[in-house]
Design an enzyme around this catalytic site. Structure first.
Site, PDB file in Angstrom:
ATOM      1  N   LYS A  21       5.645 -13.038 -10.111  1.00  0.00           N
ATOM      2  CA  LYS A  21       6.155 -12.200 -11.201  1.00  0.00           C
ATOM      3  C   LYS A  21       7.486 -11.544 -10.817  1.00  0.00           C
ATOM      4  O   LYS A  21       8.450 -11.578 -11.590  1.00  0.00           O
ATOM      5  CB  LYS A  21       5.093 -11.128 -11.517  1.00  0.00           C
ATOM      6  CG  LYS A  21       5.452 -10.126 -12.576  1.00  0.00           C
ATOM      7  CD  LYS A  21       4.219  -9.376 -13.030  1.00  0.00           C
ATOM      8  CE  LYS A  21       3.836  -8.211 -12.160  1.00  0.00           C
ATOM      9  NZ  LYS A  21       4.645  -6.991 -12.381  1.00  0.00           N
ATOM     10  N   GLY A  93       7.551  -2.007 -15.807  1.00  0.00           N
ATOM     11  CA  GLY A  93       8.497  -1.129 -15.107  1.00  0.00           C
ATOM     12  C   GLY A  93       9.650  -1.925 -14.512  1.00  0.00           C
ATOM     13  O   GLY A  93      10.795  -1.466 -14.490  1.00  0.00           O
ATOM     14  N   GLN A 167      12.499  -1.904  -7.066  1.00  0.00           N
ATOM     15  CA  GLN A 167      13.059  -1.842  -8.429  1.00  0.00           C
ATOM     16  C   GLN A 167      14.344  -1.012  -8.421  1.00  0.00           C
ATOM     17  O   GLN A 167      15.340  -1.388  -9.045  1.00  0.00           O
ATOM     18  CB  GLN A 167      12.033  -1.255  -9.397  1.00  0.00           C
ATOM     19  CG  GLN A 167      10.828  -2.178  -9.583  1.00  0.00           C
ATOM     20  CD  GLN A 167       9.742  -1.591 -10.446  1.00  0.00           C
ATOM     21  OE1 GLN A 167       9.849  -0.458 -10.916  1.00  0.00           O
ATOM     22  NE2 GLN A 167       8.680  -2.344 -10.660  1.00  0.00           N
ATOM     23  N   ASP A 314       1.027  -3.170  -4.126  1.00  0.00           N
ATOM     24  CA  ASP A 314       0.237  -3.638  -5.265  1.00  0.00           C
ATOM     25  C   ASP A 314      -1.163  -4.114  -4.860  1.00  0.00           C
ATOM     26  O   ASP A 314      -2.011  -4.350  -5.716  1.00  0.00           O
ATOM     27  CB  ASP A 314       0.982  -4.770  -5.986  1.00  0.00           C
ATOM     28  CG  ASP A 314       2.263  -4.258  -6.648  1.00  0.00           C
ATOM     29  OD1 ASP A 314       2.327  -3.055  -6.978  1.00  0.00           O
ATOM     30  OD2 ASP A 314       3.204  -5.060  -6.824  1.00  0.00           O
ATOM     31  N   LYS A 341       2.271   4.376 -10.897  1.00  0.00           N
ATOM     32  CA  LYS A 341       2.242   2.980 -11.355  1.00  0.00           C
ATOM     33  C   LYS A 341       1.745   2.934 -12.804  1.00  0.00           C
ATOM     34  O   LYS A 341       1.804   3.934 -13.507  1.00  0.00           O
ATOM     35  CB  LYS A 341       1.364   2.148 -10.422  1.00  0.00           C
ATOM     36  CG  LYS A 341       1.916   2.053  -9.009  1.00  0.00           C
ATOM     37  CD  LYS A 341       3.196   1.238  -8.985  1.00  0.00           C
ATOM     38  CE  LYS A 341       3.807   1.143  -7.614  1.00  0.00           C
ATOM     39  NZ  LYS A 341       5.109   0.493  -7.628  1.00  0.00           N
ATOM     40  N   ARG A 345      -3.165   5.162  -9.776  1.00  0.00           N
ATOM     41  CA  ARG A 345      -4.079   4.202  -9.133  1.00  0.00           C
ATOM     42  C   ARG A 345      -4.958   4.827  -8.071  1.00  0.00           C
ATOM     43  O   ARG A 345      -5.982   4.246  -7.710  1.00  0.00           O
ATOM     44  CB  ARG A 345      -3.282   3.025  -8.537  1.00  0.00           C
ATOM     45  CG  ARG A 345      -2.786   2.089  -9.588  1.00  0.00           C
ATOM     46  CD  ARG A 345      -2.172   0.810  -9.029  1.00  0.00           C
ATOM     47  NE  ARG A 345      -1.658   0.030 -10.151  1.00  0.00           N
ATOM     48  CZ  ARG A 345      -0.637  -0.813 -10.087  1.00  0.00           C
ATOM     49  NH1 ARG A 345      -0.028  -1.021  -8.934  1.00  0.00           N
ATOM     50  NH2 ARG A 345      -0.239  -1.474 -11.157  1.00  0.00           N
ATOM     51  N   ARG A 387      -3.737  -4.069 -12.136  1.00  0.00           N
ATOM     52  CA  ARG A 387      -4.140  -4.124 -10.719  1.00  0.00           C
ATOM     53  C   ARG A 387      -5.537  -3.519 -10.524  1.00  0.00           C
ATOM     54  O   ARG A 387      -6.309  -3.992  -9.704  1.00  0.00           O
ATOM     55  CB  ARG A 387      -3.137  -3.393  -9.826  1.00  0.00           C
ATOM     56  CG  ARG A 387      -1.709  -3.892  -9.934  1.00  0.00           C
ATOM     57  CD  ARG A 387      -1.372  -5.010  -8.986  1.00  0.00           C
ATOM     58  NE  ARG A 387      -0.013  -5.462  -9.201  1.00  0.00           N
ATOM     59  CZ  ARG A 387       0.392  -6.722  -9.235  1.00  0.00           C
ATOM     60  NH1 ARG A 387      -0.465  -7.707  -9.048  1.00  0.00           N
ATOM     61  NH2 ARG A 387       1.646  -7.040  -9.441  1.00  0.00           N
TER      62      ARG A 387
HETATM   63  C1  S3P Z   1       8.211  -4.572  -7.944  1.00  0.00           C
HETATM   64  C2  S3P Z   1       8.316  -3.550  -7.032  1.00  0.00           C
HETATM   65  C3  S3P Z   1       7.215  -2.611  -6.778  1.00  0.00           C
HETATM   66  C4  S3P Z   1       5.882  -3.162  -7.247  1.00  0.00           C
HETATM   67  C5  S3P Z   1       5.976  -3.734  -8.634  1.00  0.00           C
HETATM   68  C6  S3P Z   1       6.985  -4.863  -8.681  1.00  0.00           C
HETATM   69  C7  S3P Z   1       9.396  -5.417  -8.162  1.00  0.00           C
HETATM   70  O1  S3P Z   1       7.494  -1.418  -7.481  1.00  0.00           O
HETATM   71  O2  S3P Z   1       4.907  -2.150  -7.213  1.00  0.00           O
HETATM   72  O3  S3P Z   1       4.724  -4.247  -9.040  1.00  0.00           O
HETATM   73  O4  S3P Z   1       9.266  -6.527  -8.727  1.00  0.00           O
HETATM   74  O5  S3P Z   1      10.475  -4.997  -7.755  1.00  0.00           O
HETATM   75  P1  S3P Z   1       8.458  -0.254  -6.897  1.00  0.00           P
HETATM   76  O6  S3P Z   1       9.829  -0.780  -6.803  1.00  0.00           O
HETATM   77  O7  S3P Z   1       8.354   0.848  -7.906  1.00  0.00           O
HETATM   78  O8  S3P Z   1       7.881   0.116  -5.573  1.00  0.00           O
END
Ligand code: S3P
Length: 426
Positions: A21, A93, A167, A314, A341, A345, A387
């Site tokens: 993903k 997100g 992110q 995750d 999240k 969680r 999750r």
């Molecule tokens: C992700 C980064 C993580 C992860 C999310 C996917 C990504 O989040 O928990 O499911 O694809 O960059 P954070 O950047 O908020 O830690």
């Protein structure tokens, strides 16, 4: 743990999981602003990645999806069109935060919104660095979405995110591709590096080095070549099956799965707990991938600390479930991010595990599980969080009674087909 049939008596279960993903989001976004036609096979069918494609559609990007192959026509950053309507990021997100970085350098105004669950999540973490680069972002008084981004003439910054987040790093790098000068992100704790790997594969001017403050990733403005990518299987989805294998005593081989070290924390923790896992990396670039072999056995408790958290963020709900079957006290700390999240969680996991009969306790930044305990019948509320739904489904394989997961459908946000894949473990 359920009783195992001796290993010699049966062949290992052999399985593939859908495409990653995190990589799919990034491949679509970067392909959309490259110069040329990108071909991305193994593109994830997860609801979250559909949200990214919807956003790109509204920004005027042309693409087609046939089976799991995404073909996307990029005509450079400048070709992105001012959106004629609000950009709905659904529950994703990653879509929202990466889109904010992308749009921070575009000379128009965009409005971003999403599912009520996404509107609860913190957005100041991306707004702050993007503002300091020169973009205007207007968040709600609670620093959440819906919000507006007006792209500006960006200038490069050197940024040390206060929270370890891939992110946030990716949003700043996407803005950095459109900024004057050098944009640098300094991470004390490494987070997943998929954006950097894809940018390198596309010929972007990106550089990673180890500095006194940690890993430093620098990027400048530059054109991107198109991508020809096969997305590896999603290690976070595969981890659900690893947990199911350990819970039920099933020998398992997962083929063609992503084995990027920045994502392998769950596997390292399980090895520490006594699990026999083999990683057979077959390809290194742009993403390490190969087969993962699981030979189940008894687990012992462990402690997971802050430095490890981004590499298994995750997978922590799955770890909570397995810890109920491990000998001793498992403690996870430094994981306050779990509360920000798709749901809180920590609270959701602890409630669900308590309903199952686990001996579990919340910490402000983690949880403690005492094992082994027998799990029984329960109704576990996944709180509309994929999750948690997946973790409680594994709880259902461990429990001696019937487990009903409220909100099981939410697994489609990241792992469509999970229920069918778990059927092989009964
Ligand atoms: C992700 C980064 C993580 C992860 C999310 C996917 C990504 O989040 O928990 O499911 O694809 O960059 P954070 O950047 O908020 O830690």
């Amino acid at each position: 743990m359920k009783q195992r049939i001796p290993r010699a008596a049966r062949a290992p279960l052999c399985i593939r999981v859908p495409g990653d993903k995190s990589i799919s989001h990034r491949a679509a976004i970067l392909g959309a602003v490259a110069n040329g036609l990108s071909r991305i096979s193994g593109f994830s069918a997860a609801g979250d990645c559909r949200a990214t494609l919807e956003v790109l559609t509204i920004l005027g990007v042309s693409f087609s999806v046939e089976g799991d192959v995404l073909r996307i026509k990029g005509e450079g950053m400048e070709a992105l069109a001012a959106p004629g309507t609000i950009l709905d990021c659904s529950r994703s997100g990653t879509t929202m935060r990466l889109a904010a970085g992308l749009l921070a350098g575009r000379p128009f105004e965009s409005h971003l919104t999403g599912h009520p669950q996404l509107l609860q999540r913190p957005m100041r973490r991306v707004a702050e660095p993007l503002r300091s680069m020169g973009a205007a972002l207007h968040l709600t008084p609670e620093d959440t979405a819906p919000f507006t981004v007006r792209g500006g003439d960006l200038k490069g910054i050197s940024y040390e995110p206060p929270i370890a987040s891939a992110q946030v790093k990716s949003a700043v790098l996407l803005a950095g591709l459109q900024a004057g000068g050098i944009t640098k992100v300094i991470e004390r704790i490494t987070t997943r590096d998929h954006t950097e790997r894809l940018l390198r594969a596309m010929g972007a001017p990106i550089n990673t080095a180890i500095g006194s403050g940690g890993i430093e990733t620098s990027v400048r403005a530059g054109d991107l070549g198109p991508l020809d990518l096969t997305v590896p299987g999603d290690l976070s989805s595969a981890s659900v099956l690893v947990a199911a294998a350990l819970a039920t005593g099933t020998d398992l081989r997962i083929q063609d799965v992503g084995l990027n070290a920045t994502r392998c924390g769950f596997l390292r923790v399980l090895q520490r707990m006594g699990a026999e896992l083999e990683l057979h990396v077959q390809t290194e670039l742009p993403e390490p991938q190969g087969d993962l072999v699981v030979r189940p056995g008894p687990l012992t408790a462990t402690e997971v600390v802050a430095e490890e958290i981004p590499s298994l963020i995750d997978e922590l709900p799955l770890l909570g479930v397995l810890a109920t079957q491990a000998e001793g006290t498992t403690k996870v700390s430094g994981a306050a991010e779990l509360r920000a999240k798709e749901s809180d969680r920590i609270a959701g996991l602890v409630d669900g595990l308590c309903a199952l009969g686990g001996e579990v306790q919340q910490l402000p930044d983690g949880f403690v599980v005492r094992g082994p305990t027998r799990l029984g019948s329960a109704v576990c509320d996944a709180r509309e969080d994929h999750r948690l739904a997946m973790a409680f489904s594994v709880g259902g394989l461990v429990a001696e009674g019937t487990v009903r997961v409220v909100g099981l459908d939410y697994v489609d946000d990241s792992f469509p087909g999970l229920v069918a894949s778990l059927a092989g473990f009964r």
